[in-house]
Design a protein around this motif. Sequence first.
Motif, PDB file in Angstrom:
ATOM      1  N   THR A  64       0.763  -0.910   0.001  1.00 58.98           N
ATOM      2  CA  THR A  64      -0.242   0.135   0.217  1.00 58.98           C
ATOM      3  C   THR A  64       0.862   1.542   0.099  1.00 58.98           C
ATOM      4  O   THR A  64       2.591   0.942  -0.243  1.00 58.98           O
ATOM      5  CB  THR A  64      -0.971   0.120   1.525  1.00 58.98           C
ATOM      6  N   ALA A  65       0.225   2.334  -0.576  1.00 56.08           N
ATOM      7  CA  ALA A  65       0.518   3.784  -0.003  1.00 56.08           C
ATOM      8  C   ALA A  65      -0.194   4.585   0.315  1.00 56.08           C
ATOM      9  O   ALA A  65      -1.187   4.569  -0.060  1.00 56.08           O
ATOM     10  CB  ALA A  65       1.277   4.119  -1.670  1.00 56.08           C
ATOM     11  N   THR A  66      -0.290   6.091   0.861  1.00 56.89           N
ATOM     12  CA  THR A  66      -1.146   6.747   1.404  1.00 56.89           C
ATOM     13  C   THR A  66      -1.622   7.006  -0.406  1.00 56.89           C
ATOM     14  O   THR A  66      -1.302   6.932  -0.798  1.00 56.89           O
ATOM     15  CB  THR A  66      -0.674   7.971   1.651  1.00 56.89           C
ATOM     16  N   ALA A  67      -2.853   7.937  -0.207  1.00 61.23           N
ATOM     17  CA  ALA A  67      -4.135   7.257  -1.216  1.00 61.23           C
ATOM     18  C   ALA A  67      -3.362   8.965  -1.900  1.00 61.23           C
ATOM     19  O   ALA A  67      -3.260   9.170  -3.214  1.00 61.23           O
ATOM     20  CB  ALA A  67      -5.127   8.190  -0.872  1.00 61.23           C
ATOM     21  N   GLN A  68      -2.639  10.121  -1.322  1.00 62.20           N
ATOM     22  CA  GLN A  68      -1.831  11.608  -1.380  1.00 62.20           C
ATOM     23  C   GLN A  68      -0.768  10.726  -2.411  1.00 62.20           C
ATOM     24  O   GLN A  68      -0.255  10.762  -3.923  1.00 62.20           O
ATOM     25  CB  GLN A  68      -1.507  12.248  -1.142  1.00 62.20           C
ATOM     26  N   ILE A  69       0.041   9.667  -2.130  1.00 59.46           N
ATOM     27  CA  ILE A  69       1.103   9.414  -2.389  1.00 59.46           C
ATOM     28  C   ILE A  69       0.498   8.464  -3.971  1.00 59.46           C
ATOM     29  O   ILE A  69       1.451   9.113  -5.244  1.00 59.46           O
ATOM     30  CB  ILE A  69       1.894   8.167  -1.415  1.00 59.46           C
ATOM     31  N   ARG A  70      -0.226   7.948  -4.167  1.00 64.18           N
ATOM     32  CA  ARG A  70      -1.041   6.880  -5.127  1.00 64.18           C
ATOM     33  C   ARG A  70      -1.265   7.833  -6.174  1.00 64.18           C
ATOM     34  O   ARG A  70      -1.050   8.047  -6.802  1.00 64.18           O
ATOM     35  CB  ARG A  70      -1.404   5.964  -4.560  1.00 64.18           C
ATOM     36  N   ALA A  71      -2.236   8.780  -6.206  1.00 65.78           N
ATOM     37  CA  ALA A  71      -2.444  10.397  -6.511  1.00 65.78           C
ATOM     38  C   ALA A  71      -1.257  10.608  -7.190  1.00 65.78           C
ATOM     39  O   ALA A  71      -1.269  10.892  -8.563  1.00 65.78           O
ATOM     40  CB  ALA A  71      -3.271  10.963  -5.531  1.00 65.78           C
ATOM     41  N   GLU A  72      -0.503  11.252  -6.603  1.00 59.34           N
ATOM     42  CA  GLU A  72       1.253  11.379  -7.360  1.00 59.34           C
ATOM     43  C   GLU A  72       1.183  11.646  -7.842  1.00 59.34           C
ATOM     44  O   GLU A  72       2.053  11.289  -9.372  1.00 59.34           O
ATOM     45  CB  GLU A  72       1.927  11.986  -5.984  1.00 59.34           C
ATOM     46  N   ARG A  73       1.706   9.657  -8.202  1.00 59.21           N
ATOM     47  CA  ARG A  73       2.080   8.400  -9.098  1.00 59.21           C
ATOM     48  C   ARG A  73       1.034   8.477 -10.235  1.00 59.21           C
ATOM     49  O   ARG A  73       2.047   8.365 -11.119  1.00 59.21           O
ATOM     50  CB  ARG A  73       2.067   7.204  -8.305  1.00 59.21           C
ATOM     51  N   ARG A  74      -0.081   8.713  -9.935  1.00 59.19           N
ATOM     52  CA  ARG A  74      -0.273   9.203 -11.292  1.00 59.19           C
ATOM     53  C   ARG A  74      -0.283  10.042 -11.997  1.00 59.19           C
ATOM     54  O   ARG A  74      -0.657   9.883 -13.222  1.00 59.19           O
ATOM     55  CB  ARG A  74      -2.124   8.671 -11.045  1.00 59.19           C
ATOM     56  N   ALA A  75      -1.075  11.071 -10.813  1.00 55.94           N
ATOM     57  CA  ALA A  75      -0.383  11.894 -11.848  1.00 55.94           C
ATOM     58  C   ALA A  75       0.965  12.288 -12.756  1.00 55.94           C
ATOM     59  O   ALA A  75       0.811  12.748 -13.967  1.00 55.94           O
ATOM     60  CB  ALA A  75      -0.923  13.448 -10.861  1.00 55.94           C
ATOM     61  N   LYS A  76       1.737  11.932 -12.389  1.00 56.45           N
ATOM     62  CA  LYS A  76       2.913  12.090 -12.551  1.00 56.45           C
ATOM     63  C   LYS A  76       2.973  11.122 -14.141  1.00 56.45           C
ATOM     64  O   LYS A  76       3.034  11.600 -15.168  1.00 56.45           O
ATOM     65  CB  LYS A  76       3.982  11.609 -12.098  1.00 56.45           C
ATOM     66  N   GLN A  77       1.625   9.524 -13.777  1.00 57.39           N
ATOM     67  CA  GLN A  77       2.339   9.067 -15.330  1.00 57.39           C
ATOM     68  C   GLN A  77       1.357   9.783 -16.270  1.00 57.39           C
ATOM     69  O   GLN A  77       1.122   9.420 -17.669  1.00 57.39           O
ATOM     70  CB  GLN A  77       1.269   7.945 -15.454  1.00 57.39           C
ATOM     71  N   LEU A  78       0.537  10.603 -16.290  1.00 54.27           N
ATOM     72  CA  LEU A  78      -1.093  11.442 -17.231  1.00 54.27           C
ATOM     73  C   LEU A  78      -0.008  12.634 -17.277  1.00 54.27           C
ATOM     74  O   LEU A  78      -0.966  12.921 -17.991  1.00 54.27           O
ATOM     75  CB  LEU A  78      -1.932  11.091 -16.179  1.00 54.27           C
ATOM     76  N   GLY A  79       0.897  12.739 -16.956  1.00 56.44           N
ATOM     77  CA  GLY A  79       1.562  14.539 -17.004  1.00 56.44           C
ATOM     78  C   GLY A  79       0.745  15.761 -16.736  1.00 56.44           C
ATOM     79  O   GLY A  79       0.064  16.691 -17.858  1.00 56.44           O
TER      80      GLY A  79
END
Length: 219
Positions: free
Chosen positions: A142-157
């Motif tokens: 797992t990882a915090t929701a904030q960090i997971r969202a940041e990772r996804r945002a990075k993937q999507l630019g």
Amino acid sequence: MVYPVIAIDGPSASGKGTVAARVAETLGWAYLDSGALYRLTALYMTQQGVSPEKEDAVADLATHLPVMFHHGDIFLNGNNVAGKIRSEEISLLASQIAALPKVRAALLQRQRDFAKSQGLVADGRDMATVVFPNAVLKIFLTATAQIRAERRAKQLGVALDTSEFQQILSDIEQRDEKDKNRAIAPLKQAEDAYLIDSSHLTIDETVAKVLDLYRQVEK
Ligand code: DC
């Protein structure tokens, strides 16, 4: 012959797919992306014009999915659908039909078959709790929701100070709630699973941790 299984469960965007695939590659084992089976069933339904209300018909499609996995590509009826099954429409439908007991039952044996001829690293929501309760190693990643969202945002630019980012974060939080609270096979850490919080770990560090744990349990 019983082959060893490493089960890796966790919420969406926890990095479990990447980690599981890398661990499988290192060990020379097969890799199962169980979420892809729910996504494939959803895509097949749209192609065949079957609605999610028809649980028996959806379960029948899940039983007879004409699917082939090959080096990271996924073929449905001979067509490469690896990209298509990640669309927003299919994600939503997959999460809807993943709550249907007959669909889960239909996919159970298909998932277990992946461990019939070699070791397997399987990722999903219920790998440790339902599909492979005898897995030699169980990981809850797992990882915090904030960090997971940041990772996804990075993937999507997507920049972090935008409303688009807030949308990604709220989608992740909503999906977490849905996965954790559904009546059948909810997302939860198995009692005998190791918890890895990857919030402050790189992919390499997370893979190394899983391999380390495997070496310990294998002794
Ligand atoms: O991991 P994913 O996002 O590709 O999964 C797609 C959907 O399938 C998601 O809504 C959760 C569900 N799923 C499940 O219920 N059980 C699994 N073992 C894997 C995925």
